[in-house]
Write a protein that holds these residues in place. Structure first.
Motif, PDB file in Angstrom:
ATOM      1  N   UNK A  27       0.833  -1.231   0.771  1.00  0.00           N
ATOM      2  CA  UNK A  27      -0.097   0.074  -0.255  1.00  0.00           C
ATOM      3  C   UNK A  27       0.743   1.137  -0.259  1.00  0.00           C
ATOM      4  N   UNK A  28       2.198   1.011   0.459  1.00  0.00           N
ATOM      5  CA  UNK A  28       2.962   2.776   0.744  1.00  0.00           C
ATOM      6  C   UNK A  28       3.222   3.337  -1.065  1.00  0.00           C
ATOM      7  N   UNK A  29       2.925   1.844  -1.895  1.00  0.00           N
ATOM      8  CA  UNK A  29       3.943   1.573  -2.721  1.00  0.00           C
ATOM      9  C   UNK A  29       2.842   2.480  -3.944  1.00  0.00           C
ATOM     10  N   UNK A  30       2.005   2.681  -3.623  1.00  0.00           N
ATOM     11  CA  UNK A  30       0.521   2.371  -3.978  1.00  0.00           C
ATOM     12  C   UNK A  30       0.378   4.215  -4.613  1.00  0.00           C
ATOM     13  N   UNK A  31       0.536   4.873  -5.664  1.00  0.00           N
ATOM     14  CA  UNK A  31       0.305   6.632  -5.697  1.00  0.00           C
ATOM     15  C   UNK A  31      -1.215   6.114  -6.469  1.00  0.00           C
ATOM     16  N   UNK A  32      -2.009   7.094  -6.009  1.00  0.00           N
ATOM     17  CA  UNK A  32      -3.775   7.237  -6.311  1.00  0.00           C
ATOM     18  C   UNK A  32      -3.371   8.971  -7.027  1.00  0.00           C
ATOM     19  N   UNK A  33      -3.743   8.542  -8.004  1.00  0.00           N
ATOM     20  CA  UNK A  33      -4.619  10.000  -9.261  1.00  0.00           C
ATOM     21  C   UNK A  33      -5.413  10.247  -9.322  1.00  0.00           C
ATOM     22  N   UNK A  34      -5.784  11.666  -8.393  1.00  0.00           N
ATOM     23  CA  UNK A  34      -7.469  12.318  -8.362  1.00  0.00           C
ATOM     24  C   UNK A  34      -7.604  13.085  -9.772  1.00  0.00           C
ATOM     25  N   UNK A  35      -8.493  14.378  -9.517  1.00  0.00           N
ATOM     26  CA  UNK A  35      -9.379  15.111 -10.488  1.00  0.00           C
ATOM     27  C   UNK A  35      -8.136  15.651 -11.285  1.00  0.00           C
ATOM     28  N   UNK A  36      -7.728  16.198 -12.244  1.00  0.00           N
ATOM     29  CA  UNK A  36      -7.287  16.527 -13.351  1.00  0.00           C
ATOM     30  C   UNK A  36      -7.418  18.287 -12.740  1.00  0.00           C
TER      31      UNK A  36
END
Length: 126
Positions: free
Chosen positions: A100-109
């Motif tokens: 989980x600490x290696x996952x990057x979530x990308x949100x809205x633009x």
């Protein structure tokens, strides 16, 4: 003298022929009506042909949409986490799901900064 007789016989033949006067206006109207009728029939046949083409294309579109839904369902089934793990094991690959600490979530633009916003719920990789 023989030439004179020929001329008189031609004149007599012309005088003996009956000519029926046919009104030019009536002839023009009849030609116009015939042209309009043929144009109308051609236009109707083109409309019918185009209607058949549209129906065929709509049927083809419906089939393509059904195939799309089936392929999307199949893809979502294949890419489910359980099936991915099964495929990794079946092909004997040394892979595992990331921590989980290696996952990057990308949100809205973000339009103003022209960058994607970080989800913020998880830590980003340094």
């Amino acid at each position: 003298m023989a030439a004179k007789k020929r001329k008189t016989t031609k004149r007599k033949m012309k005088q003996n022929q009956v000519q029926v006067p046919f009104p030019v206006l009536l002839a023009n109207v009849l030609v116009l009506v015939a042209v309009m009728g043929l144009s109308y029939m051609w236009l109707c046949s083109r409309c019918d042909a185009l209607g058949r083409d549209i129906k065929a294309k709509e049927a083809e579109l419906a089939q393509a949409q059904k195939r799309l839904v089936n392929e999307q369902d199949r893809w979502s089934t294949i890419t489910s986490p359980a099936n991915l793990e099964r495929a990794i094991k079946r092909h004997r690959l040394k892979m595992s799901m990331p921590e989980l600490n290696r996952v990057v979530e990308v949100g809205h633009w973000d339009v103003t900064a022209r960058t994607a916003m970080n989800g913020g719920s998880r830590r980003s990789v340094q």
